[in-house]
Design a protein around this motif. Structure first.
Motif, short mmCIF file in Angstrom:
data_model
loop_
_atom_site.label_atom_id
_atom_site.label_comp_id
_atom_site.label_asym_id
_atom_site.label_seq_id
_atom_site.Cartn_x
_atom_site.Cartn_y
_atom_site.Cartn_z
N LEU A 154 -42.93 -113.55 43.92
CA LEU A 154 -42.23 -112.30 43.42
C LEU A 154 -40.70 -112.12 44.13
N ASP A 155 -40.46 -112.83 45.42
CA ASP A 155 -39.37 -112.58 45.85
C ASP A 155 -38.29 -113.41 45.02
N VAL A 156 -38.50 -114.59 44.48
CA VAL A 156 -37.71 -115.42 43.69
C VAL A 156 -37.54 -114.72 42.28
N ALA A 157 -38.59 -114.22 41.80
CA ALA A 157 -38.54 -113.46 40.63
C ALA A 157 -37.60 -112.13 40.35
N CYS A 158 -37.43 -111.67 41.68
CA CYS A 158 -36.73 -110.68 41.90
C CYS A 158 -35.06 -111.01 42.04
N ARG A 159 -34.95 -112.10 42.45
CA ARG A 159 -33.73 -112.84 42.29
C ARG A 159 -33.16 -113.20 40.96
N VAL A 160 -34.20 -113.64 40.19
CA VAL A 160 -33.98 -113.79 38.93
C VAL A 160 -33.51 -112.72 38.00
N TRP A 161 -34.23 -111.50 38.29
CA TRP A 161 -33.81 -110.21 37.78
C TRP A 161 -32.59 -109.80 38.20
N ASP A 162 -32.15 -110.22 39.41
CA ASP A 162 -30.71 -110.02 39.91
C ASP A 162 -29.75 -110.52 38.88
N VAL A 163 -29.94 -111.73 38.56
CA VAL A 163 -29.20 -112.33 37.74
C VAL A 163 -29.27 -111.97 36.25
N PHE A 164 -30.29 -111.61 35.80
CA PHE A 164 -30.40 -111.23 34.61
C PHE A 164 -29.80 -109.96 34.20
N CYS A 165 -29.88 -109.03 35.25
CA CYS A 165 -29.18 -107.72 35.01
C CYS A 165 -27.88 -107.97 35.08
N ARG A 166 -27.25 -109.12 35.68
CA ARG A 166 -25.56 -109.29 35.83
C ARG A 166 -25.22 -110.12 34.52
N ASP A 167 -26.19 -110.99 34.16
CA ASP A 167 -25.49 -111.81 32.86
C ASP A 167 -26.42 -111.63 31.42
N GLY A 168 -27.20 -110.71 31.55
CA GLY A 168 -27.85 -110.60 30.40
C GLY A 168 -29.00 -111.57 29.89
N GLU A 169 -29.43 -111.55 28.50
CA GLU A 169 -30.31 -112.35 28.07
C GLU A 169 -30.24 -113.86 28.43
N ARG B 106 -48.57 -122.50 34.61
CA ARG B 106 -48.92 -122.13 35.90
C ARG B 106 -48.09 -122.85 37.03
N LEU B 107 -47.12 -122.41 37.06
CA LEU B 107 -45.91 -123.10 37.83
C LEU B 107 -46.49 -123.12 39.38
N PRO B 108 -46.07 -124.23 40.23
CA PRO B 108 -46.31 -124.17 41.92
C PRO B 108 -46.04 -122.78 42.58
N GLU B 109 -47.00 -122.34 43.25
CA GLU B 109 -46.95 -121.10 43.81
C GLU B 109 -45.81 -121.31 44.84
N ASN B 110 -45.18 -122.24 45.46
CA ASN B 110 -44.32 -122.34 46.45
C ASN B 110 -43.08 -122.87 45.83
N THR B 111 -42.62 -122.40 44.64
CA THR B 111 -41.34 -122.89 44.13
C THR B 111 -40.40 -122.43 45.09
N PRO B 112 -39.38 -123.18 45.56
CA PRO B 112 -38.41 -122.88 46.39
C PRO B 112 -37.19 -122.11 45.81
N ALA B 113 -37.04 -120.94 46.27
CA ALA B 113 -35.72 -120.34 45.70
C ALA B 113 -34.45 -121.02 45.74
N HIS B 114 -34.04 -121.62 46.77
CA HIS B 114 -32.78 -122.24 47.13
C HIS B 114 -32.82 -123.34 46.22
N ALA B 115 -33.60 -124.33 45.95
CA ALA B 115 -33.87 -125.41 45.03
C ALA B 115 -33.58 -124.96 43.66
N LEU B 116 -34.66 -123.80 43.13
CA LEU B 116 -34.27 -123.51 41.90
C LEU B 116 -32.90 -122.77 41.61
N PHE B 117 -32.55 -122.03 42.36
CA PHE B 117 -31.25 -121.55 42.09
C PHE B 117 -30.03 -122.61 42.02
N SER B 118 -30.17 -123.69 42.82
CA SER B 118 -29.28 -124.69 42.60
C SER B 118 -29.27 -125.46 41.27
#
Length: 467
Positions: free
Chosen positions: A366-381, A413-425
């Motif tokens: 959920l915390d990683v998804a919220c950061r994805v939403w942040d970028v989605f609200c900034r850049d659109g689809e 079903r992605l791994p539950e421990n998907t790291p935010a730092h690695a993903l956004f990198s």
């Protein structure tokens, strides 16, 4: 005489029960714990005494240096356990004595055990120290960012939202305390929905639910598709599946009724769309960050965006064009994985549909998804498909070893421990430019010309999209 007799009995009981003393005996020191001799005669040596005796017997050749080690942290010093006696003490007289080689080996093993324990404790302490330091750093950054958002950005939203400084702040993640406000401003309210309008559609939804519950049998020919999809049972079923580990959206939870109301009001507001599975996750994320009426306003405007409307209305032709545009950048950024998916006939509809339907709130923490939403609200689809490419880049090495079945299961079903730092990198390293054309230009070209990618991805060859 009677008084004297009673006194004698009491005196006898006192002597018998409370004044008994065991006979003294002797045996080898250090083994009282395992014999019949009481502990009081020869008390068991404590662990530090045993260690000191061992170090004095071992001498300078085999033991540690006599002077204390510098930079030793007192609270991390390893204390040997009582079982050390079994290693260092001599055997009892009724057992064969240790040979010198065996004693030397035991002393060496003990030294290695102590040194290993010290290393592990020191390593664990350093790890906790780093984690604590990182946590303090993040909290400090969030506090500083919150001041900037509240004092500078939000009061001057229109003039500052597209500046380089604000976009960089956006990328680092919006502070949770202002996230809802930022999302509301970024999504906008093109539909001009008011809180009063929400109350009107909510009352209509409650009337429909009441009529459905009162009618035991309804002729399906007389009930429209939207009415059937807005039924209480279907929405309730999906609510129970929404973030089940949080429990706050389950029946009896604090947000269960709010989520139910927002979804029900939307089905009455947009009967042409109705309720579609996946909406509950989007509404739930908004409810966690906004008040009820504001969450409904953001929810209705968000689903009115072209990409979301294409998916929730299941517009096959438009969805295929989105998939074709995604594959253009997929091949550009990850050619090996793209070819691997092509060889295994794994098309984007097998994994992108679920990701886009829920805006990654179901697939990522959920915390990683919220950061994805942040970028989605900034850049659109564009940010949604860039995030998808970032996920593929993050797990590219794993996916290259999988066949069609395992790849589809892994991506669903992605791994539950998907790291935010690695993903956004990985997302940052994904270039959304192909032949000097950005996402909007590629998608517009597909909409106008109908490129070959759309022809190759027809509905008949896309079982996941067809389902």
């Amino acid at each position: 005489m009677l008084g004297t007799k009673r006194h004698g009995i009491a005196e006898f009981l006192t002597r018998s029960l409370f004044s008994w003393k065991p006979k003294a005996s002797h045996s080898a020191p250090g083994w009282k714990l395992f014999g019949k001799n009481p502990l009081q005669d020869n008390p068991l040596k404590n662990s530090r005494t045993i260690q000191q005796e061992y170090e004095s017997r071992a001498g300078p050749a085999t033991g540690p240096p006599p002077h204390p080690q510098p930079m030793r942290c007192k609270n991390l010093e390893f204390e040997p356990l009582s079982t050390t006696a079994l290693i260092l003490e001599d055997r009892p007289p009724n057992l064969p004595a240790k040979s010198e080689e065996e004693s030397q080996r035991h002393r060496q093993e003990y030294s290695e055990m102590v040194a290993g324990a010290k290393r592990r404790e020191m390593k664990e302490a350093q790890k906790k120290k780093r984690q604590l330091k990182e946590r303090y750093r993040q909290e400090e950054n969030i506090a500083n960012a919150m001041v900037i958002w509240n004092m500078e950005v939000l009061p001057n939203w229109e003039s500052m939202r597209n500046t380089r400084r604000v976009r960089d702040l956006w990328w680092q993640g919006v502070p949770p305390s202002v996230r809802g406000k930022v999302w509301s401003l970024a999504i906008g309210n093109e539909l001009n929905i008011t809180p009063e309008l929400y109350e009107i559609f909510l009352s209509r939804a409650k009337e429909k639910w009441r009529s459905f519950s009162e009618t035991s049998s309804v002729n399906e020919n007389e009930v429209s598709l939207a009415d059937r999809e807005s039924s209480l049972d279907l929405i309730k079923l999906d609510i129970s599946r929404t973030f089940p580990s949080l429990y706050i959206f389950q029946k009896g939870g604090p947000y269960h009724d709010i989520l139910h109301s927002v979804l029900g009001a939307y089905t009455c507001y947009r009967p042409d769309v109705g309720y579609v599975q996946g909406m509950s996750f989007i509404a739930a994320v908004l409810i966690l960050n906004l008040e009820e009426a504001d969450a409904f306003i953001a929810f209705a405007n968000l689903l009115n965006k072209p990409c979301q409307m294409a998916f929730f209305r299941v517009d096959h032709d438009l969805m295929l064009k989105y998939f074709a545009a995604f594959e253009v950048f997929f091949e550009e950024n990850l050619p090996r994985l793209f070819q691997h998916f092509q060889n295994n006939s794994l098309t984007p509809d097998f994994y992108l549909i679920d990701w886009i339907f829920t805006l990654y709130s179901k697939s990522l923490p959920l915390d990683v998804a919220c950061r994805v939403w942040d970028v989605f609200c900034r850049d659109g689809e564009e940010a949604l498909f860039r995030t998808g490419l970032g996920i593929l880049r993050l797990y590219q090495d794993v996916l290259l070893q999988m066949d069609f079945i395992h790849s589809a299961q892994f991506l669903s079903r992605l791994p539950e421990n998907t790291p935010a730092h690695a993903l956004f990198s990985c997302i940052a390293n994904t270039q959304m430019i192909s032949n000097n054309r950005r996402w909007n230009q590629v998608f517009s070209a597909l909409m106008k010309d109908g490129l070959k990618e759309t022809d190759k991805s027809s509905s008949s060859n896309s079982p996941a999209l067809r389902s």
